[in-house]
Design a protein around this motif. Structure first.
Motif, PDB file in Angstrom:
ATOM      1  N   VAL A  45     -21.822  16.312   6.031  1.00  0.00           N
ATOM      2  CA  VAL A  45     -21.479  15.602   4.796  1.00  0.00           C
ATOM      3  C   VAL A  45     -20.031  15.882   4.411  1.00  0.00           C
ATOM      4  O   VAL A  45     -19.292  14.975   4.000  1.00  0.00           O
ATOM      5  N   GLY A  46     -19.614  17.140   4.553  1.00  0.00           N
ATOM      6  CA  GLY A  46     -18.243  17.494   4.208  1.00  0.00           C
ATOM      7  C   GLY A  46     -17.223  16.774   5.065  1.00  0.00           C
ATOM      8  O   GLY A  46     -16.218  16.255   4.556  1.00  0.00           O
ATOM      9  N   VAL A  47     -17.470  16.719   6.374  1.00  0.00           N
ATOM     10  CA  VAL A  47     -16.542  16.023   7.277  1.00  0.00           C
ATOM     11  C   VAL A  47     -16.480  14.546   6.934  1.00  0.00           C
ATOM     12  O   VAL A  47     -15.398  13.923   6.939  1.00  0.00           O
ATOM     13  N   PHE A  48     -17.635  13.955   6.607  1.00  0.00           N
ATOM     14  CA  PHE A  48     -17.668  12.536   6.233  1.00  0.00           C
ATOM     15  C   PHE A  48     -16.847  12.288   4.965  1.00  0.00           C
ATOM     16  O   PHE A  48     -16.050  11.342   4.894  1.00  0.00           O
ATOM     17  N   VAL A  49     -17.010  13.142   3.953  1.00  0.00           N
ATOM     18  CA  VAL A  49     -16.268  12.983   2.703  1.00  0.00           C
ATOM     19  C   VAL A  49     -14.773  13.202   2.929  1.00  0.00           C
ATOM     20  O   VAL A  49     -13.932  12.448   2.423  1.00  0.00           O
ATOM     21  N   TRP A  50     -14.434  14.245   3.693  1.00  0.00           N
ATOM     22  CA  TRP A  50     -13.018  14.475   3.993  1.00  0.00           C
ATOM     23  C   TRP A  50     -12.417  13.272   4.732  1.00  0.00           C
ATOM     24  O   TRP A  50     -11.283  12.876   4.470  1.00  0.00           O
ATOM     25  N   GLY A  51     -13.188  12.710   5.640  1.00  0.00           N
ATOM     26  CA  GLY A  51     -12.713  11.539   6.375  1.00  0.00           C
ATOM     27  C   GLY A  51     -12.430  10.374   5.445  1.00  0.00           C
ATOM     28  O   GLY A  51     -11.403   9.675   5.585  1.00  0.00           O
ATOM     29  N   LEU A  52     -13.328  10.133   4.488  1.00  0.00           N
ATOM     30  CA  LEU A  52     -13.111   9.053   3.524  1.00  0.00           C
ATOM     31  C   LEU A  52     -11.866   9.310   2.672  1.00  0.00           C
ATOM     32  O   LEU A  52     -11.093   8.392   2.382  1.00  0.00           O
ATOM     33  N   ILE A  53     -11.678  10.579   2.276  1.00  0.00           N
ATOM     34  CA  ILE A  53     -10.507  10.910   1.458  1.00  0.00           C
ATOM     35  C   ILE A  53      -9.215  10.626   2.224  1.00  0.00           C
ATOM     36  O   ILE A  53      -8.292   9.959   1.718  1.00  0.00           O
TER      37      ILE A  53
ATOM     38  N   TRP B  18      -8.812   8.717   4.824  1.00  0.00           N
ATOM     39  CA  TRP B  18      -8.692   7.286   5.121  1.00  0.00           C
ATOM     40  C   TRP B  18      -8.118   6.539   3.919  1.00  0.00           C
ATOM     41  O   TRP B  18      -7.238   5.695   4.063  1.00  0.00           O
ATOM     42  N   CYS B  19      -8.616   6.872   2.712  1.00  0.00           N
ATOM     43  CA  CYS B  19      -8.096   6.228   1.507  1.00  0.00           C
ATOM     44  C   CYS B  19      -6.627   6.591   1.268  1.00  0.00           C
ATOM     45  O   CYS B  19      -5.810   5.745   0.867  1.00  0.00           O
ATOM     46  N   VAL B  20      -6.274   7.843   1.524  1.00  0.00           N
ATOM     47  CA  VAL B  20      -4.885   8.277   1.326  1.00  0.00           C
ATOM     48  C   VAL B  20      -3.949   7.504   2.246  1.00  0.00           C
ATOM     49  O   VAL B  20      -2.857   7.073   1.841  1.00  0.00           O
ATOM     50  N   ILE B  21      -4.367   7.298   3.488  1.00  0.00           N
ATOM     51  CA  ILE B  21      -3.515   6.609   4.462  1.00  0.00           C
ATOM     52  C   ILE B  21      -3.570   5.093   4.273  1.00  0.00           C
ATOM     53  O   ILE B  21      -2.546   4.416   4.254  1.00  0.00           O
TER      54      ILE B  21
ATOM     55  N   ARG C  31       3.074   1.163  -0.892  1.00  0.00           N
ATOM     56  CA  ARG C  31       3.958   0.488   0.067  1.00  0.00           C
ATOM     57  C   ARG C  31       5.094  -0.274  -0.630  1.00  0.00           C
ATOM     58  O   ARG C  31       5.785  -1.074  -0.020  1.00  0.00           O
ATOM     59  N   GLY C  32       5.254  -0.103  -1.886  1.00  0.00           N
ATOM     60  CA  GLY C  32       6.305  -0.792  -2.637  1.00  0.00           C
ATOM     61  C   GLY C  32       6.026  -0.703  -4.120  1.00  0.00           C
ATOM     62  O   GLY C  32       5.186   0.082  -4.576  1.00  0.00           O
ATOM     63  N   ASP C  33       6.701  -1.569  -4.863  1.00  0.00           N
ATOM     64  CA  ASP C  33       6.532  -1.548  -6.311  1.00  0.00           C
ATOM     65  C   ASP C  33       5.451  -2.497  -6.787  1.00  0.00           C
ATOM     66  O   ASP C  33       5.108  -2.515  -7.974  1.00  0.00           O
ATOM     67  N   LYS C  34       4.901  -3.294  -5.886  1.00  0.00           N
ATOM     68  CA  LYS C  34       3.881  -4.257  -6.285  1.00  0.00           C
ATOM     69  C   LYS C  34       2.564  -3.535  -6.552  1.00  0.00           C
ATOM     70  O   LYS C  34       2.107  -2.731  -5.747  1.00  0.00           O
ATOM     71  N   LEU C  35       1.954  -3.835  -7.689  1.00  0.00           N
ATOM     72  CA  LEU C  35       0.684  -3.221  -8.059  1.00  0.00           C
ATOM     73  C   LEU C  35      -0.429  -3.747  -7.165  1.00  0.00           C
ATOM     74  O   LEU C  35      -0.585  -4.970  -7.015  1.00  0.00           O
ATOM     75  N   PRO C  36      -1.193  -2.865  -6.522  1.00  0.00           N
ATOM     76  CA  PRO C  36      -2.269  -3.340  -5.639  1.00  0.00           C
ATOM     77  C   PRO C  36      -3.369  -4.030  -6.431  1.00  0.00           C
ATOM     78  O   PRO C  36      -3.471  -3.900  -7.651  1.00  0.00           O
ATOM     79  N   VAL C  37      -4.211  -4.743  -5.725  1.00  0.00           N
ATOM     80  CA  VAL C  37      -5.321  -5.453  -6.348  1.00  0.00           C
ATOM     81  C   VAL C  37      -6.265  -4.450  -6.996  1.00  0.00           C
ATOM     82  O   VAL C  37      -6.648  -3.446  -6.394  1.00  0.00           O
ATOM     83  N   GLN C  38      -6.626  -4.731  -8.271  1.00  0.00           N
ATOM     84  CA  GLN C  38      -7.504  -3.837  -9.009  1.00  0.00           C
ATOM     85  C   GLN C  38      -8.945  -4.356  -8.966  1.00  0.00           C
ATOM     86  O   GLN C  38      -9.195  -5.545  -9.194  1.00  0.00           O
TER      87      GLN C  38
END
Length: 288
Positions: A49-57, A59-62, A67-74
């Motif tokens: 479970v820990g490896v899965f959660v770390w992987g998601l974290i 993945w989201c960080v990367i 990537r710029g000043d444009k606000l991403p889709v909310q």
């Protein structure tokens, strides 16, 4: 579900490779093995479970890094994701609870007719072990071993037998603990008799201790568990019933010399000989 899948792996092998994940290895009873297996399987599940959660974290960080000043889709919510991280923890806790309840019930289970009964009597600061002819406070003692400040008491028991322990104290609360059994239970004074059963499966000699702070010499309240074959135990008990001392009975089953006494621990120094706690050892101050 996850633990069931992991049961196909070698729990002992994985546990040994990682030092038991902090859990003591080398249990000497069937109950100890079940507790060890539960711990290893639970730890493996937690790591997955820990490896899965770390992987998601990561993945989201990367994936969603700036990537710029444009606000991403909310987005307000993601229903499938919310259902997943709500239901999955509940399932994991339910599975862990199920297997924990099974192992705990098995460890605490008392058989209707145990193969033998040992009454454990604790007192400041030593032990008495009474071999009884049946369970219950009204049973008769057929043989006994009493510890003293000079001799560590030996608790000789057989392998492959259901052994009922019945505990009582003559003064304060103590605790009966053999680390290799991966189990301990408090010993209460009065009419409270704590009971439990084990089936030992490994011969050897193991130090036993009091695990409840009970006074000045608590740290030295020790005994030795000697696990032998059923045949040797029968010879030992027969010698005790015939009036032999514990050390002479140990000699009957093949132990000689100092091996007839405790070898995993030794009596504490009461300082009854030589110096005492209040004796001044300065020859000048003593007028010598």
């Amino acid at each position: 579900m996850l633990l069931a899948l992991l049961s196909g792996c070698s729990v002992d092998g994985i546990g040994s490779a990682f030092g038991g994940f902090g859990w003591p290895q080398g249990g000497i009873s069937l109950q100890a093995h079940k507790m060890y297996d539960l711990w290893i399987a639970s730890t493996i599940a937690a790591l997955i479970v820990g490896v899965f959660v770390w992987g998601l974290i990561f993945w989201c960080v990367i994936r969603y890094r700036k990537r710029g000043d444009k606000l991403p889709v909310q987005t307000r919510f993601n229903m499938p994701m919310e259902v997943l991280y709500t239901v999955t923890p509940v399932l994991i806790v339910a599975v862990l609870f199920y297997y924990t309840a099974i192992v705990q019930t098995d460890v605490d289970k008392l058989s209707a007719k145990p193969d033998m009964t040992v009454e454990v009597v604790a007192f400041k600061w030593n032990w008495q072990f009474n071999y009884r002819d049946a369970p219950g406070a009204e049973a008769k003692t057929v043989a006994s071993t009493l510890g003293s400040s000079d001799v560590i008491p030996l608790l000789v028991l057989p392998t492959g037998k259901k052994i009922r322990f019945e505990e009582t104290s003559k003064d304060v609360i103590h605790s009966f603990w053999v680390p290799e059994m991966l189990f301990k239970r408090d010993v209460f004074p009065g009419n409270v008799r704590n009971t439990f059963e084990v089936t030992l499966d490994k011969e050897g000699r193991y130090v036993g201790r009091c695990a409840e702070l009970c006074g000045t010499y608590h740290a030295f309240m020790q005994f030795e568990l000697v696990v032998v074959s059923p045949e040797k135990f029968d010879q030992f008990l027969a010698a005790k019933e015939a009036g032999s001392s514990t050390q002479d009975a140990m000699g009957v089953i093949g132990y000689t010399g100092d091996d007839r006494f405790a070898i995993t621990t030794q009596p504490f120094d009461t300082r009854r000989h030589g110096q005492s706690w209040n004796q001044n050892n300065d020859p000048v101050a003593a007028g010598k």
